[in-house]
Design a protein around this motif. Structure first.
Motif, PDB file in Angstrom:
ATOM      1  N   GLN A 185       0.857  -1.072  -0.175  1.00  0.00           N
ATOM      2  CA  GLN A 185      -0.141   0.057  -0.014  1.00  0.00           C
ATOM      3  C   GLN A 185       0.837   1.152  -0.061  1.00  0.00           C
ATOM      4  O   GLN A 185       0.587   2.239  -0.721  1.00  0.00           O
ATOM      5  N   LEU A 186       2.107   1.212   0.834  1.00  0.00           N
ATOM      6  CA  LEU A 186       2.884   2.390   0.925  1.00  0.00           C
ATOM      7  C   LEU A 186       3.631   2.651  -0.592  1.00  0.00           C
ATOM      8  O   LEU A 186       3.477   3.919  -0.964  1.00  0.00           O
ATOM      9  N   LEU A 187       3.866   1.756  -1.296  1.00  0.00           N
ATOM     10  CA  LEU A 187       4.353   1.773  -2.753  1.00  0.00           C
ATOM     11  C   LEU A 187       3.450   2.696  -3.343  1.00  0.00           C
ATOM     12  O   LEU A 187       3.929   3.216  -4.280  1.00  0.00           O
ATOM     13  N   LYS A 188       2.147   2.173  -3.219  1.00  0.00           N
ATOM     14  CA  LYS A 188       1.261   2.452  -4.217  1.00  0.00           C
ATOM     15  C   LYS A 188       1.010   4.083  -3.839  1.00  0.00           C
ATOM     16  O   LYS A 188       1.004   5.200  -4.495  1.00  0.00           O
TER      17      LYS A 188
ATOM     18  N   GLY B 241      -1.408  -1.982  -7.378  1.00  0.00           N
ATOM     19  CA  GLY B 241      -0.894  -3.078  -6.477  1.00  0.00           C
ATOM     20  C   GLY B 241      -0.270  -4.201  -6.899  1.00  0.00           C
ATOM     21  O   GLY B 241       0.440  -4.877  -6.205  1.00  0.00           O
ATOM     22  N   GLY B 242      -0.721  -4.541  -8.170  1.00  0.00           N
ATOM     23  CA  GLY B 242      -0.133  -5.923  -8.698  1.00  0.00           C
ATOM     24  C   GLY B 242       1.278  -5.686  -8.901  1.00  0.00           C
ATOM     25  O   GLY B 242       1.987  -6.785  -9.055  1.00  0.00           O
ATOM     26  N   MET B 243       1.740  -4.432  -9.029  1.00  0.00           N
ATOM     27  CA  MET B 243       3.086  -4.309  -8.978  1.00  0.00           C
ATOM     28  C   MET B 243       4.031  -4.475  -8.185  1.00  0.00           C
ATOM     29  O   MET B 243       5.406  -4.561  -8.204  1.00  0.00           O
ATOM     30  N   ALA B 244       3.456  -4.564  -6.978  1.00  0.00           N
ATOM     31  CA  ALA B 244       4.338  -4.660  -5.647  1.00  0.00           C
ATOM     32  C   ALA B 244       5.301  -5.565  -5.595  1.00  0.00           C
ATOM     33  O   ALA B 244       6.477  -5.482  -5.371  1.00  0.00           O
ATOM     34  N   LYS B 245       5.037  -6.862  -6.074  1.00  0.00           N
ATOM     35  CA  LYS B 245       5.660  -7.807  -5.883  1.00  0.00           C
ATOM     36  C   LYS B 245       7.162  -7.988  -6.853  1.00  0.00           C
ATOM     37  O   LYS B 245       8.155  -7.983  -6.471  1.00  0.00           O
ATOM     38  N   TRP B 246       6.649  -7.492  -7.996  1.00  0.00           N
ATOM     39  CA  TRP B 246       7.967  -7.237  -9.039  1.00  0.00           C
ATOM     40  C   TRP B 246       8.811  -5.837  -8.584  1.00  0.00           C
ATOM     41  O   TRP B 246      10.026  -6.005  -8.355  1.00  0.00           O
ATOM     42  N   PHE B 247       8.258  -4.970  -8.053  1.00  0.00           N
ATOM     43  CA  PHE B 247       8.988  -3.830  -7.558  1.00  0.00           C
ATOM     44  C   PHE B 247      10.040  -4.213  -6.617  1.00  0.00           C
ATOM     45  O   PHE B 247      11.027  -3.938  -6.464  1.00  0.00           O
ATOM     46  N   LEU B 248       9.379  -4.972  -5.299  1.00  0.00           N
ATOM     47  CA  LEU B 248      10.378  -5.657  -4.439  1.00  0.00           C
ATOM     48  C   LEU B 248      11.486  -6.540  -4.843  1.00  0.00           C
ATOM     49  O   LEU B 248      12.179  -6.717  -4.076  1.00  0.00           O
ATOM     50  N   GLU B 249      11.164  -7.236  -5.973  1.00  0.00           N
ATOM     51  CA  GLU B 249      12.047  -8.105  -6.353  1.00  0.00           C
ATOM     52  C   GLU B 249      13.142  -7.452  -7.284  1.00  0.00           C
ATOM     53  O   GLU B 249      14.579  -7.913  -7.100  1.00  0.00           O
ATOM     54  N   GLU B 250      12.801  -6.276  -7.796  1.00  0.00           N
ATOM     55  CA  GLU B 250      13.797  -5.455  -8.456  1.00  0.00           C
ATOM     56  C   GLU B 250      14.612  -4.326  -7.815  1.00  0.00           C
ATOM     57  O   GLU B 250      15.717  -3.979  -8.161  1.00  0.00           O
ATOM     58  N   TYR B 251      14.027  -3.754  -6.623  1.00  0.00           N
ATOM     59  CA  TYR B 251      14.238  -2.969  -5.981  1.00  0.00           C
ATOM     60  C   TYR B 251      14.952  -2.979  -4.506  1.00  0.00           C
ATOM     61  O   TYR B 251      13.903  -3.775  -4.099  1.00  0.00           O
TER      62      TYR B 251
ATOM     63  N   LYS C 143       3.709  -5.079   7.736  1.00  0.00           N
ATOM     64  CA  LYS C 143       2.797  -4.111   8.101  1.00  0.00           C
ATOM     65  C   LYS C 143       3.634  -3.117   8.728  1.00  0.00           C
ATOM     66  O   LYS C 143       4.666  -3.285   9.307  1.00  0.00           O
ATOM     67  N   LEU C 144       3.227  -1.960   8.387  1.00  0.00           N
ATOM     68  CA  LEU C 144       3.983  -0.572   8.799  1.00  0.00           C
ATOM     69  C   LEU C 144       3.258   0.020   9.695  1.00  0.00           C
ATOM     70  O   LEU C 144       2.013   0.323   9.375  1.00  0.00           O
ATOM     71  N   TYR C 145       3.576   0.231  10.990  1.00  0.00           N
ATOM     72  CA  TYR C 145       2.763   1.069  11.808  1.00  0.00           C
ATOM     73  C   TYR C 145       3.504   2.470  12.133  1.00  0.00           C
ATOM     74  O   TYR C 145       4.642   2.678  11.834  1.00  0.00           O
ATOM     75  N   ASP C 146       2.735   3.301  12.975  1.00  0.00           N
ATOM     76  CA  ASP C 146       3.117   4.524  13.494  1.00  0.00           C
ATOM     77  C   ASP C 146       4.587   4.682  13.765  1.00  0.00           C
ATOM     78  O   ASP C 146       5.112   3.818  14.561  1.00  0.00           O
ATOM     79  N   GLY C 147       5.506   5.463  13.341  1.00  0.00           N
ATOM     80  CA  GLY C 147       6.828   5.453  13.645  1.00  0.00           C
ATOM     81  C   GLY C 147       7.760   4.779  12.670  1.00  0.00           C
ATOM     82  O   GLY C 147       8.925   4.918  12.755  1.00  0.00           O
ATOM     83  N   ASP C 148       7.315   3.856  11.901  1.00  0.00           N
ATOM     84  CA  ASP C 148       8.243   3.046  11.005  1.00  0.00           C
ATOM     85  C   ASP C 148       8.652   3.961   9.988  1.00  0.00           C
ATOM     86  O   ASP C 148       8.187   5.011   9.425  1.00  0.00           O
ATOM     87  N   LYS C 149       9.982   3.757   9.750  1.00  0.00           N
ATOM     88  CA  LYS C 149      10.595   4.660   8.716  1.00  0.00           C
ATOM     89  C   LYS C 149      11.122   3.616   7.379  1.00  0.00           C
ATOM     90  O   LYS C 149      11.716   2.702   7.581  1.00  0.00           O
ATOM     91  N   ILE C 150      10.597   4.088   6.397  1.00  0.00           N
ATOM     92  CA  ILE C 150      10.911   3.456   5.056  1.00  0.00           C
ATOM     93  C   ILE C 150      11.787   4.393   4.011  1.00  0.00           C
ATOM     94  O   ILE C 150      11.475   5.485   3.998  1.00  0.00           O
ATOM     95  N   SER C 151      12.856   3.650   3.663  1.00  0.00           N
ATOM     96  CA  SER C 151      13.731   4.393   2.382  1.00  0.00           C
ATOM     97  C   SER C 151      13.336   3.377   1.051  1.00  0.00           C
ATOM     98  O   SER C 151      13.763   2.342   1.122  1.00  0.00           O
ATOM     99  N   ILE C 152      13.117   4.293   0.155  1.00  0.00           N
ATOM    100  CA  ILE C 152      13.047   3.707  -0.867  1.00  0.00           C
ATOM    101  C   ILE C 152      13.972   4.624  -1.772  1.00  0.00           C
ATOM    102  O   ILE C 152      13.573   5.612  -2.293  1.00  0.00           O
ATOM    103  N   PRO C 153      14.984   3.793  -2.315  1.00  0.00           N
ATOM    104  CA  PRO C 153      16.102   4.670  -3.256  1.00  0.00           C
ATOM    105  C   PRO C 153      15.416   5.309  -4.470  1.00  0.00           C
ATOM    106  O   PRO C 153      14.668   4.392  -4.987  1.00  0.00           O
ATOM    107  N   GLU C 154      15.796   6.398  -4.832  1.00  0.00           N
ATOM    108  CA  GLU C 154      15.369   7.152  -6.112  1.00  0.00           C
ATOM    109  C   GLU C 154      13.782   7.339  -5.962  1.00  0.00           C
ATOM    110  O   GLU C 154      13.257   7.928  -6.915  1.00  0.00           O
ATOM    111  N   VAL C 155      13.183   6.939  -4.601  1.00  0.00           N
ATOM    112  CA  VAL C 155      11.883   7.791  -4.603  1.00  0.00           C
ATOM    113  C   VAL C 155      11.662   8.245  -3.441  1.00  0.00           C
ATOM    114  O   VAL C 155      10.956   9.672  -3.784  1.00  0.00           O
ATOM    115  N   GLY C 156      12.175   8.130  -2.134  1.00  0.00           N
ATOM    116  CA  GLY C 156      12.191   8.966  -1.158  1.00  0.00           C
ATOM    117  C   GLY C 156      12.313   8.438   0.098  1.00  0.00           C
ATOM    118  O   GLY C 156      12.382   6.967   0.113  1.00  0.00           O
TER     119      GLY C 156
END
Length: 79
Positions: free
Chosen positions: A15-18, A26-36, A51-64
């Motif tokens: 959901q976060l990726l979307k 949403g169907g691209m999530a599996k592919w994205f996580l395999e490639e990046y 599952k991502l909860y309040d306070g979790d930090k996510i880093s997606i290179p070249e996205v943010g």
């Protein structure tokens, strides 16, 4: 780092990726996580259902970098 506000207890990594426009459907999530490499709280994560909860930090290179900001009114995060 961008705050990503959610109004539920958690969201999934897919959901976060979307929400961040890293993927267009949403169907691209599996592919994205395999490639990046995606980091959740500094650790590599490839599960789109993570599952991502309040306070979790996510880093997606070249996205943010994102921080989950959840509901605060009387909520308890028991995770």
């Amino acid at each position: 780092m961008n705050d990503l506000k959610i109004d539920t207890e958690y969201i999934t990594l897919g959901q976060l990726l979307k929400m961040t426009d890293a993927i267009s459907s949403g169907g691209m999530a599996k592919w994205f996580l395999e490639e990046y490499v995606v980091y959740v709280n500094g650790e590599k994560e490839q599960r789109r259902g993570k599952k991502l909860y309040d306070g979790d930090k996510i880093s997606i290179p070249e996205v943010g970098k994102f921080k989950i900001v959840g509901i605060t009114e009387g909520s308890t995060n028991a995770h």
